[in-house]
Design an enzyme around this catalytic site. Structure first.
Site, PDB file in Angstrom:
ATOM      1  CG  HIS A   1      -0.070  15.225   2.041  1.00 45.93           C
ATOM      2  ND1 HIS A   1      -1.010  15.451   1.064  1.00 45.93           N
ATOM      3  CD2 HIS A   1      -0.462  14.101   2.687  1.00 45.93           C
ATOM      4  CE1 HIS A   1      -1.942  14.503   1.125  1.00 45.93           C
ATOM      5  NE2 HIS A   1      -1.636  13.672   2.089  1.00 45.93           N
TER       6      HIS A   1
ATOM      7  CG  LEU B   1      -8.067  10.502   7.458  1.00 45.29           C
ATOM      8  CD1 LEU B   1      -8.868  11.235   6.396  1.00 45.29           C
ATOM      9  CD2 LEU B   1      -8.905  10.324   8.726  1.00 45.29           C
TER      10      LEU B   1
ATOM     11  CE  LYS C   1      -7.916   2.039  -0.878  1.00 42.46           C
ATOM     12  NZ  LYS C   1      -6.860   2.960  -0.511  1.00 42.46           N
TER      13      LYS C   1
ATOM     14  CG  HIS D   1      -5.182   2.277   5.658  1.00 39.57           C
ATOM     15  ND1 HIS D   1      -6.535   2.162   5.817  1.00 39.57           N
ATOM     16  CD2 HIS D   1      -4.995   3.018   4.540  1.00 39.57           C
ATOM     17  CE1 HIS D   1      -7.135   2.801   4.836  1.00 39.57           C
ATOM     18  NE2 HIS D   1      -6.221   3.327   4.038  1.00 39.57           N
TER      19      HIS D   1
ATOM     20  CG  ASN E   1      -5.000   8.600  -3.444  1.00 39.21           C
ATOM     21  OD1 ASN E   1      -3.937   8.066  -3.777  1.00 39.21           O
ATOM     22  ND2 ASN E   1      -5.173   9.178  -2.275  1.00 39.21           N
TER      23      ASN E   1
ATOM     24  CB  ALA F   1      -5.194  12.501   6.105  1.00 37.20           C
TER      25      ALA F   1
ATOM     26  CG  HIS G   1      -1.914   1.114   1.226  1.00 36.87           C
ATOM     27  ND1 HIS G   1      -3.255   0.895   1.470  1.00 36.87           N
ATOM     28  CD2 HIS G   1      -1.797   2.450   1.014  1.00 36.87           C
ATOM     29  CE1 HIS G   1      -3.909   2.032   1.404  1.00 36.87           C
ATOM     30  NE2 HIS G   1      -3.035   3.002   1.128  1.00 36.87           N
TER      31      HIS G   1
ATOM     32  CG  ASP H   1      -1.842   4.778   3.920  1.00 39.45           C
ATOM     33  OD1 ASP H   1      -1.880   5.150   2.727  1.00 39.45           O
ATOM     34  OD2 ASP H   1      -2.640   5.187   4.778  1.00 39.45           O
TER      35      ASP H   1
ATOM     36  CG  LEU I   1       4.860   5.420  -5.616  1.00 41.49           C
ATOM     37  CD1 LEU I   1       5.280   4.605  -6.834  1.00 41.49           C
ATOM     38  CD2 LEU I   1       6.042   5.629  -4.674  1.00 41.49           C
ATOM     39  NE  ARG I   2       0.566  11.973  -2.236  1.00 44.54           N
ATOM     40  CZ  ARG I   2      -0.444  11.511  -1.520  1.00 44.54           C
ATOM     41  NH1 ARG I   2      -1.406  10.798  -2.070  1.00 44.54           N
ATOM     42  NH2 ARG I   2      -0.506  11.738  -0.232  1.00 44.54           N
TER      43      ARG I   2
ATOM     44  CG  HIS J   1     -10.076   4.576   3.045  1.00 43.32           C
ATOM     45  ND1 HIS J   1      -8.863   5.200   3.230  1.00 43.32           N
ATOM     46  CD2 HIS J   1     -10.880   5.036   4.034  1.00 43.32           C
ATOM     47  CE1 HIS J   1      -8.932   6.003   4.279  1.00 43.32           C
ATOM     48  NE2 HIS J   1     -10.143   5.932   4.786  1.00 43.32           N
TER      49      HIS J   1
HETATM   50  O1  DOR Z   1      -3.556   9.334   5.595  1.00 42.51           O
HETATM   51  C1  DOR Z   1      -3.912   9.068   4.462  1.00 42.51           C
HETATM   52  N1  DOR Z   1      -3.350   9.633   3.368  1.00 42.51           N
HETATM   53  N2  DOR Z   1      -4.911   8.207   4.304  1.00 42.51           N
HETATM   54  C2  DOR Z   1      -5.458   7.978   3.107  1.00 42.51           C
HETATM   55  O2  DOR Z   1      -6.381   7.220   3.057  1.00 42.51           O
HETATM   56  C3  DOR Z   1      -4.985   8.693   1.899  1.00 42.51           C
HETATM   57  C4  DOR Z   1      -3.622   9.151   2.059  1.00 42.51           C
HETATM   58  C5  DOR Z   1      -3.215  10.173   1.010  1.00 42.51           C
HETATM   59  O3  DOR Z   1      -3.423   9.921  -0.171  1.00 42.51           O
HETATM   60  O4  DOR Z   1      -2.660  11.212   1.392  1.00 42.51           O
HETATM   61 ZN    ZN Z   2      -3.516   4.996   1.472  1.00 43.84          ZN
END
Ligand code: DOR
Ligand code: ZN
Length: 351
Positions: free
Chosen positions: A255, A223, A101, A176, A43, A267, A15, A251, A18-19, A138
């Site tokens: 950011h 999260l 997902k 997670h 995502n 998150a 999990h 996970d 990588l953006r 999730h």
């Molecule tokens: O803490 C988190 N960050 N939980 C998630 O479900 C998404 C992730 C994110 O993409 O930043």
């Molecule tokens: Zn995640």
């Protein structure tokens, strides 16, 4: 004498976020250095929803890999209300998708295009069950009336249990996991072999009080949010149990610092810089270093029906100081979990 060296098969991270773009280039080397394969979360903005999106994203990941590094990104489909079962099945048949997902709409970062009602994707789920494509979940309800610390446990009762009944052969991973309830639920389904759970390093190391220790600590906000100590203990106990359904998924979710240290902070914990060292810390504290390999390198491939790695990697007790910051080209930065702190182990690479 404490163990001076730890040798294990090269682990996989089931999990990872990588953006894209400059962030991808900045964070990918950390994950690719430690792990042989990783399940890549879709995502993005916009989400990687179709097989074509995922194939293009995989190409960008492979292009961003440092020279000489071997790493296999395993792609996932971001499910929406409009997901086409044929596209998903074609993507799976072509080896593009390893899983799909499920983000309940608005549950977390970049989940606005997620699924608003599971009934809308009933045909997609039937098809996934038929072709054996796992559903990665999730697991939090989005009902604002449910306390944030209860959202996973309520999801298990209200959504996950009925989902498994409606789709008796669908394979699922509760991503997670953060609660005793999650651990109990996964164990209750262990015999079926169709329910797994990933556990992050940060949820093994912190409880909810750490988020407020001496002030509000935005870098510990993720999260699902960390829960009470009794839940952290349940997760540690599951991770060190050696039981097949529990496997490693960091996970890691980078950011920019400016987005974390804000009136409405994002998150995510960025753990990729020292992922294995962090897991080793948690396993050692529990007196179970000998169980790390099953959790990190064996259980995941078995769940996904993939071969375990033939390569071995080493951790040494010399210790690591976690990087202060990972800088981004725009002048912003990502702050690693436990930034600047000393950890007991050090990832040394392949034997
Ligand atoms: O803490 C988190 N960050 N939980 C998630 O479900 C998404 C992730 C994110 O993409 O930043
Ligand atoms: Zn995640």
């Amino acid at each position: 004498m404490p163990t001076p060296r730890l040798v294990l098969r090269r682990p996989d991270d089931w999990h990872v976020h990588l953006r894209d773009g400059a962030m991808l280039a900045a964070v990918l080397p950390f994950t690719a250095r430690q792990f042989g394969r990783a399940i890549i979360m879709p995502n993005l903005k916009p989400p990687a929803a179709t097989a074509a999106d995922a194939a293009a994203y995989r190409d960008r990941i492979l292009a961003a890999l440092p020279a000489g590094v071997e790493f296999t990104p395993l792609m996932t489909a971001y499910l929406t209300d409009a997901t086409d079962p044929d596209d998903l099945a074609a993507g799976a048949a072509a080896g593009i998708f390893t899983a799909a997902k499920l983000y309940p709409a608005n549950a977390t970062t970049n989940s606005a295009h997620g699924v608003t009602d599971l009934n809308r994707i009933a045909r997609v789920l039937e098809r996934m069950a038929e072709i054996g494509l796992p559903l990665l979940i999730h697991g939090e309800v989005t009902d604002g009336n449910v306390d944030i610390f209860d959202r996973e446990a309520v999801f298990i009762d209200r959504t996950l249990a009925p989902l498994l009944e409606r789709h008796p052969t669908l394979r699922v991973v509760l991503e997670h996991a953060t609660t005793q309830e999650a651990v109990d639920f996964v164990r209750a389904h262990a015999d079926s072999g169709r329910v797994g759970a990933t556990i992050t390093a940060h949820h093994l190391l912190i409880n909810r009080s750490h988020i407020f220790q001496g002030g509000i600590r935005p870098h510990l906000y993720c999260l699902p949010i960390a829960k009470r100590e009794k839940h952290r203990r349940a997760l540690v106990e599951a991770a060190i149990s050696g039981e097949g359904p529990f496997f490693l998924g960091t996970d890691t979710a980078p950011h920019p610092v400016t987005a974390k240290e804000s009136a409405c902070g994002c998150a995510g914990c960025f753990t990729a810089a020292t992922a294995l060292e962090l897991y080793a810390e948690a396993f050692e504290e529990a007196g179970a270093l000998d169980k790390l390999e099953a959790f990190a390198s064996l259980n995941g491939p078995r769940f996904y029906g993939l071969p375990v790695s033939e390569e071995q990697v080493v951790l040494e007790r010399s210790g690591t100081v976690v990087l202060d910051l990972v800088t981004l080209p725009d002048g912003d930065a990502v702050l690693p979990f436990r930034s600047g702190e000393k950890l007991s182990w050090r990832f040394m690479g392949a034997v």
